[in-house]
Write a protein that holds these residues in place. Structure first.
Motif, mmCIF file in Angstrom:
data_model
loop_
_atom_site.group_PDB
_atom_site.id
_atom_site.type_symbol
_atom_site.label_atom_id
_atom_site.label_comp_id
_atom_site.label_asym_id
_atom_site.label_seq_id
_atom_site.Cartn_x
_atom_site.Cartn_y
_atom_site.Cartn_z
ATOM 1 N N GLU A 138 31.242 30.953 -11.404
ATOM 2 C CA GLU A 138 31.585 30.480 -12.748
ATOM 3 C C GLU A 138 30.334 30.454 -13.619
ATOM 4 O OE1 GLU A 138 34.671 27.257 -14.571
ATOM 5 O OE2 GLU A 138 33.350 26.558 -12.956
ATOM 6 N N GLY A 139 30.462 30.992 -14.838
ATOM 7 C CA GLY A 139 29.339 31.040 -15.758
ATOM 8 C C GLY A 139 28.553 32.341 -15.707
ATOM 9 N N SER A 140 28.903 33.218 -14.757
ATOM 10 C CA SER A 140 28.183 34.487 -14.633
ATOM 11 C C SER A 140 28.873 35.578 -15.450
ATOM 12 C CB SER A 140 28.097 34.901 -13.165
ATOM 13 O OG SER A 140 29.393 35.165 -12.641
ATOM 14 N N VAL A 184 32.383 34.050 -17.185
ATOM 15 C CA VAL A 184 33.654 33.806 -16.495
ATOM 16 C C VAL A 184 33.804 32.314 -16.193
ATOM 17 C CG1 VAL A 184 33.685 36.113 -15.483
ATOM 18 C CG2 VAL A 184 32.646 34.232 -14.203
ATOM 19 N N ASN A 185 35.064 31.865 -16.152
ATOM 20 C CA ASN A 185 35.358 30.494 -15.751
ATOM 21 C C ASN A 185 36.585 30.506 -14.850
ATOM 22 O OD1 ASN A 185 37.862 30.124 -17.421
ATOM 23 N ND2 ASN A 185 36.392 30.472 -19.102
ATOM 24 N N ARG A 186 36.966 29.350 -14.342
ATOM 25 C CA ARG A 186 38.042 29.266 -13.347
ATOM 26 C C ARG A 186 39.379 29.791 -13.886
ATOM 27 N NH1 ARG A 186 37.275 23.136 -12.269
ATOM 28 N NH2 ARG A 186 35.156 23.856 -12.734
ATOM 29 N N ASN A 187 39.546 29.776 -15.221
ATOM 30 C CA ASN A 187 40.785 30.291 -15.797
ATOM 31 C C ASN A 187 40.912 31.811 -15.678
ATOM 32 O OD1 ASN A 187 41.664 27.722 -16.631
ATOM 33 N ND2 ASN A 187 40.515 27.878 -18.554
ATOM 34 N N ASN A 188 39.801 32.473 -15.357
ATOM 35 C CA ASN A 188 39.826 33.920 -15.187
ATOM 36 C C ASN A 188 40.282 34.349 -13.797
ATOM 37 O OD1 ASN A 188 36.875 33.799 -17.119
ATOM 38 N ND2 ASN A 188 38.808 34.660 -17.849
ATOM 39 N N THR A 189 40.464 33.387 -12.891
ATOM 40 C CA THR A 189 40.996 33.715 -11.567
ATOM 41 C C THR A 189 42.399 34.314 -11.705
ATOM 42 O OG1 THR A 189 39.738 31.985 -10.460
ATOM 43 C CG2 THR A 189 41.714 32.760 -9.346
ATOM 44 N N ILE A 208 44.556 44.021 -8.881
ATOM 45 C CA ILE A 208 43.421 43.667 -8.044
ATOM 46 C C ILE A 208 43.069 42.200 -8.307
ATOM 47 C CG2 ILE A 208 41.667 44.396 -9.721
ATOM 48 C CD1 ILE A 208 40.069 45.510 -7.325
ATOM 49 N N TRP A 209 42.643 41.481 -7.264
ATOM 50 C CA TRP A 209 42.430 40.039 -7.358
ATOM 51 C C TRP A 209 40.972 39.743 -7.664
ATOM 52 C CZ3 TRP A 209 45.166 35.679 -7.669
ATOM 53 C CH2 TRP A 209 44.544 34.457 -7.369
ATOM 54 N N MET A 210 40.762 38.792 -8.582
ATOM 55 C CA MET A 210 39.426 38.277 -8.859
ATOM 56 C C MET A 210 39.462 36.771 -8.669
ATOM 57 S SD MET A 210 37.027 38.374 -12.314
ATOM 58 C CE MET A 210 36.559 40.092 -12.149
ATOM 59 N N ASP A 211 38.554 36.268 -7.838
ATOM 60 C CA ASP A 211 38.505 34.841 -7.503
ATOM 61 C C ASP A 211 37.195 34.265 -8.033
ATOM 62 O OD1 ASP A 211 39.160 32.382 -6.450
ATOM 63 O OD2 ASP A 211 38.415 32.851 -4.435
ATOM 64 N N ILE A 212 37.286 33.354 -8.988
ATOM 65 C CA ILE A 212 36.096 32.750 -9.576
ATOM 66 C C ILE A 212 35.609 31.589 -8.690
ATOM 67 C CG2 ILE A 212 35.061 31.782 -11.648
ATOM 68 C CD1 ILE A 212 36.247 34.630 -11.945
ATOM 69 N N ILE A 213 34.357 31.665 -8.296
ATOM 70 C CA ILE A 213 33.778 30.628 -7.437
ATOM 71 C C ILE A 213 33.215 29.509 -8.307
ATOM 72 C CG2 ILE A 213 32.119 30.121 -5.630
ATOM 73 C CD1 ILE A 213 34.337 32.075 -4.856
ATOM 74 N N CYS A 214 33.786 28.323 -8.131
ATOM 75 C CA CYS A 214 33.336 27.164 -8.943
ATOM 76 C C CYS A 214 32.245 26.393 -8.227
ATOM 77 C CB CYS A 214 34.525 26.245 -9.221
ATOM 78 S SG CYS A 214 35.891 27.049 -10.078
#
Length: 214
Positions: A138-140, A184-189, A208-214
């Motif tokens: 998150e934040g990257s 990016v933030n958690r809402n982008n998962t 395709i899946w993108m998982d945002i790491i908080c």
């Protein structure tokens, strides 16, 4: 649309010029006037070359297809005319076609040149997505790229985001195949898809899946 330009002797020679689009694997018709001439020759100049070669001719004894025709698609002369039908169009068929049509009108010979510039379009293939990072922090920064193997430009791209709850939103569109996510933030998962489109068709990628790491 046809554009006719007559020479200084309009009773002798007429020039007809047009542009035409065809699609790889489909059929296209090349017109050589609305009436049957007394004789005609179809010539072809492939894109990127200066040499015109005969495709088919008829001097009153029936059409004679030349060997070149096999490299363009399945060519036939349309019954009752001098026009050509090309089925299963090949990419190599792109270029300039010239039909020289001869008419004997009241003992005054008339010659009409039909110039047809054929552009052969390629449908877009199914696109696929490349991720800069499948699990960004998150934040990257992150980006997604929509790639495809085939398709005549100009190309247009649309991006979709699907949440865990199944809600699908369009998040970007335009001529670029790259979608940048600056922070990016958690809402982008979630799941991501891209749609690639040209003037022939459109195709959608697998998600395709993108998982945002908080």
């Amino acid at each position: 649309m046809f554009l006719s330009v007559e020479s200084s002797d309009p009773d002798q020679v007429v020039y007809v010029d047009t542009d035409l689009d065809g699609v790889v694997g489909k059929a296209v018709i090349l017109e050589c006037g609305s009436t049957i001439p007394d004789g005609y020759i179809w010539g072809f100049t492939q894109s990127g070359t200066d040499t015109s070669k005969a495709v088919v001719y008829d001097f009153g004894k029936g059409p004679k297809l030349q060997n070149l025709s096999q490299s363009l698609g399945d060519i036939q002369v349309i019954s009752g005319s001098a026009s050509l039908s090309i089925e299963h169009l090949l990419l190599a068929a792109e270029g300039l076609y010239t039909c020289q049509a001869f008419y004997d009108m009241d003992q005054v010979a008339k010659l009409t040149y039909y110039y047809i510039r054929l552009r052969v379009l390629v449908p877009v293939s199914k696109p696929y997505i490349l991720l800069s990072d499948a699990s960004p922090a998150e934040g990257s920064l992150a980006w997604l790229r929509c790639d495809l193997e085939n398709g005549t430009g100009p190309l247009y791209f649309l991006w979709e985001h699907e949440t865990n709850s199944g809600l699908v939103n369009t998040i970007g569109q335009g001529s670029s195949n790259i979608f940048n996510m600056t922070i990016v933030n958690r809402n982008n998962t979630g799941w991501y898809r891209c749609v690639a489109r040209n003037q022939v068709n459109q195709e959608r990628s697998d998600r395709i899946w993108m998982d945002i790491i908080c």
